[in-house]
Design an enzyme around this catalytic site. Structure first.
Site, PDB file in Angstrom:
ATOM      1  CE  LYS A  13      58.991  56.876  17.937  1.00 53.40           C
ATOM      2  NZ  LYS A  13      60.213  56.992  18.530  1.00 53.40           N
ATOM      3  NE  ARG A  88      55.688  57.472  23.499  1.00 49.70           N
ATOM      4  CZ  ARG A  88      56.146  58.493  22.301  1.00 49.70           C
ATOM      5  NH1 ARG A  88      55.246  58.394  21.455  1.00 49.70           N
ATOM      6  NH2 ARG A  88      57.268  58.909  22.630  1.00 49.70           N
ATOM      7  NE  ARG A 127      64.465  64.681  18.808  1.00 48.28           N
ATOM      8  CZ  ARG A 127      63.729  63.422  19.153  1.00 48.28           C
ATOM      9  NH1 ARG A 127      63.203  62.813  18.263  1.00 48.28           N
ATOM     10  NH2 ARG A 127      63.448  63.505  20.475  1.00 48.28           N
ATOM     11  NE  ARG A 159      61.012  66.381  21.125  1.00 46.51           N
ATOM     12  CZ  ARG A 159      60.501  65.102  20.721  1.00 46.51           C
ATOM     13  NH1 ARG A 159      60.551  64.780  19.599  1.00 46.51           N
ATOM     14  NH2 ARG A 159      60.381  64.327  21.797  1.00 46.51           N
ATOM     15  NE  ARG A 170      61.679  61.674  25.513  1.00 48.13           N
ATOM     16  CZ  ARG A 170      62.384  61.997  24.436  1.00 48.13           C
ATOM     17  NH1 ARG A 170      63.272  63.089  24.706  1.00 48.13           N
ATOM     18  NH2 ARG A 170      62.097  61.963  22.910  1.00 48.13           N
TER      19      ARG A 170
HETATM   20  P1  ADP Z   1      59.944  60.609  20.495  1.00 44.34           P
HETATM   21  O1  ADP Z   1      59.806  60.645  18.934  1.00 44.34           O
HETATM   22  O2  ADP Z   1      61.352  61.286  21.060  1.00 44.34           O
HETATM   23  O3  ADP Z   1      59.937  59.302  21.028  1.00 44.34           O
HETATM   24  P2  ADP Z   1      57.503  61.978  20.613  1.00 44.34           P
HETATM   25  O4  ADP Z   1      57.561  63.103  19.880  1.00 44.34           O
HETATM   26  O5  ADP Z   1      56.807  60.766  20.057  1.00 44.34           O
HETATM   27  O6  ADP Z   1      58.805  61.347  21.373  1.00 44.34           O
HETATM   28  O7  ADP Z   1      56.562  62.116  21.961  1.00 44.34           O
HETATM   29  C1  ADP Z   1      56.952  63.290  23.070  1.00 44.34           C
HETATM   30  C2  ADP Z   1      56.154  63.135  23.888  1.00 44.34           C
HETATM   31  O8  ADP Z   1      54.734  63.517  23.726  1.00 44.34           O
HETATM   32  C3  ADP Z   1      56.239  61.916  24.760  1.00 44.34           C
HETATM   33  O9  ADP Z   1      57.080  61.887  25.808  1.00 44.34           O
HETATM   34  C4  ADP Z   1      54.910  62.060  25.556  1.00 44.34           C
HETATM   35  O10 ADP Z   1      54.918  63.105  26.722  1.00 44.34           O
HETATM   36  C5  ADP Z   1      54.146  62.651  24.593  1.00 44.34           C
HETATM   37  N1  ADP Z   1      53.273  61.593  23.582  1.00 44.34           N
HETATM   38  C6  ADP Z   1      53.528  61.160  22.293  1.00 44.34           C
HETATM   39  N2  ADP Z   1      52.789  60.249  21.964  1.00 44.34           N
HETATM   40  C7  ADP Z   1      52.287  59.804  23.140  1.00 44.34           C
HETATM   41  C8  ADP Z   1      51.380  58.727  22.943  1.00 44.34           C
HETATM   42  N3  ADP Z   1      50.905  57.989  22.308  1.00 44.34           N
HETATM   43  N4  ADP Z   1      50.583  58.500  24.526  1.00 44.34           N
HETATM   44  C9  ADP Z   1      50.933  59.441  25.602  1.00 44.34           C
HETATM   45  N5  ADP Z   1      51.897  60.526  25.434  1.00 44.34           N
HETATM   46  C10 ADP Z   1      52.464  60.758  24.104  1.00 44.34           C
HETATM   47  P1  ADP Z   2      62.168  59.659  16.950  1.00 41.22           P
HETATM   48  O1  ADP Z   2      61.048  60.289  16.152  1.00 41.22           O
HETATM   49  O2  ADP Z   2      62.200  58.108  16.772  1.00 41.22           O
HETATM   50  O3  ADP Z   2      62.373  60.061  18.319  1.00 41.22           O
HETATM   51  P2  ADP Z   2      63.794  61.280  15.196  1.00 41.22           P
HETATM   52  O4  ADP Z   2      63.412  60.790  13.728  1.00 41.22           O
HETATM   53  O5  ADP Z   2      63.660  62.427  15.751  1.00 41.22           O
HETATM   54  O6  ADP Z   2      63.518  60.008  16.040  1.00 41.22           O
HETATM   55  O7  ADP Z   2      65.549  60.979  14.935  1.00 41.22           O
HETATM   56  C1  ADP Z   2      66.371  61.507  16.246  1.00 41.22           C
HETATM   57  C2  ADP Z   2      67.653  62.139  15.664  1.00 41.22           C
HETATM   58  O8  ADP Z   2      68.562  61.157  15.078  1.00 41.22           O
HETATM   59  C3  ADP Z   2      67.528  63.090  14.897  1.00 41.22           C
HETATM   60  O9  ADP Z   2      68.504  64.290  14.944  1.00 41.22           O
HETATM   61  C4  ADP Z   2      67.825  62.516  13.502  1.00 41.22           C
HETATM   62  O10 ADP Z   2      68.112  63.504  12.587  1.00 41.22           O
HETATM   63  C5  ADP Z   2      68.972  61.563  13.766  1.00 41.22           C
HETATM   64  N1  ADP Z   2      68.685  60.313  12.918  1.00 41.22           N
HETATM   65  C6  ADP Z   2      67.462  59.936  12.495  1.00 41.22           C
HETATM   66  N2  ADP Z   2      67.990  58.818  11.805  1.00 41.22           N
HETATM   67  C7  ADP Z   2      69.193  58.798  11.660  1.00 41.22           C
HETATM   68  C8  ADP Z   2      70.185  57.644  11.239  1.00 41.22           C
HETATM   69  N3  ADP Z   2      69.681  56.576  10.487  1.00 41.22           N
HETATM   70  N4  ADP Z   2      71.298  57.946  11.162  1.00 41.22           N
HETATM   71  C9  ADP Z   2      71.888  58.953  12.102  1.00 41.22           C
HETATM   72  N5  ADP Z   2      70.984  59.839  12.698  1.00 41.22           N
HETATM   73  C10 ADP Z   2      69.710  59.531  12.335  1.00 41.22           C
END
Ligand code: ADP
Ligand code: ADP
Length: 216
Positions: A13, A88, A127, A159, A170
């Site tokens: 994302k 979420r 990541r 992270r 998660r």
């Molecule tokens: P990822 O990209 O790996 O899904 P995020 O960076 O979006 O994770 O979120 C990291 C953490 O921030 C989540 O595990 C949660 O604790 C918090 N968080 C982010 N967005 C929300 C939301 N919309 N509601 C509640 N908690 C959130």
């Molecule tokens: P999210 O926000 O959904 O948690 P991220 O954008 O942070 O996901 O991506 C998670 C990990 O996967 C990062 O290390 C990113 O570089 C990698 N990644 C994202 N898109 C791709 C893809 N199309 N192929 C391989 N790795 C990817």
């Protein structure tokens, strides 16, 4: 365009949000990034959010919604935005719908990034994020041999919540609380899903093709 990205942790994302928001010239609003900025800045919001984030739980809705309401009220979000990581759960989605309605606005499209659990675990394990510009990298897929950002030279970090046990939790939280949004938005007729595997640029292309019909 008013767009929401949904998908499990690690679906890509944040990565896709950078490109899609820039292609559409709209601000990218990532609740995870805003929480992490507050944690590193040591604010009250950051202190509160950290305990939940470290466990891989969602930060309470009232806190998250107030933060999003403030951000969406800013000038740059009036003509469109891309939300990454919000809503979420269904309660957040309902409040978002009512909030936008009060402002005479509505979501145009919700884009679901579809990947399987094995790929998610591989992606999260590798990541790395730039501490300066926030760009997202992957140790294996981006062939990172050092811990410097290729875009700005900043130091990369892993992270805290990308540790294996937290990742597993998660994913459970996603299945229980966030996955129901997929049928919620399908019922509203604004859901499109794309296969989020394969090269990043190809996923961006698929995403742009999928959302084009929803542009106003
Ligand atoms: P990822 O990209 O790996 O899904 P995020 O960076 O979006 O994770 O979120 C990291 C953490 O921030 C989540 O595990 C949660 O604790 C918090 N968080 C982010 N967005 C929300 C939301 N919309 N509601 C509640 N908690 C959130
Ligand atoms: P999210 O926000 O959904 O948690 P991220 O954008 O942070 O996901 O991506 C998670 C990990 O996967 C990062 O290390 C990113 O570089 C990698 N990644 C994202 N898109 C791709 C893809 N199309 N192929 C391989 N790795 C990817």
């Amino acid at each position: 365009m008013r767009l929401v990205l949904v998908g499990p942790p690690g679906a890509g994302k944040g990565t896709q949000a950078q490109y899609i928001a820039s292609n559409l010239s709209i601000p990218k609003i990532s609740t995870g990034d805003i929480f992490r900025a507050n944690v590193s800045g040591g604010t009250e919001l950051g202190k509160l959010a950290k305990t939940y984030m470290d466990r891989g739980d969602l930060v309470p809705d009232e806190v998250t919604i107030a933060m999003v309401r403030d951000r969406l009220s800013e000038d740059d979000a009036q003509d469109g935005f891309l939300l990454d990581g919000f809503p979420r759960n269904v309660a957040q989605a309902e409040i978002l719908r009512d909030m936008l309605k009060d402002w005479g606005q509505a979501l145009d499209v919700v884009l679901e990034l579809v990947v399987d659990d094995d790929e998610v675990v591989r992606r999260l394990a590798g990541r790395r994020t730039c501490s300066q510009c926030g760009r997202i990298w992957h140790v294996e897929f981006d062939d990172k041999k050092d811990d410097k950002c290729d875009a700005c030279g900043g130091a990369l970090f892993q992270r805290d919540d990308d540790k294996e046990e937290t990742v597993r939790h998660r994913l459970e939280v996603y299945q229980e609380q966030t996955a129901p949004l997929v049928s919620y938005y399908a019922d509203e007729d604004i859901l499109v899903g794309v296969d989020a595997t394969g090269p990043v640029e190809e996923v961006t292309q698929r995403a742009m093709d999928a959302i084009r019909p929803y542009m106003d």
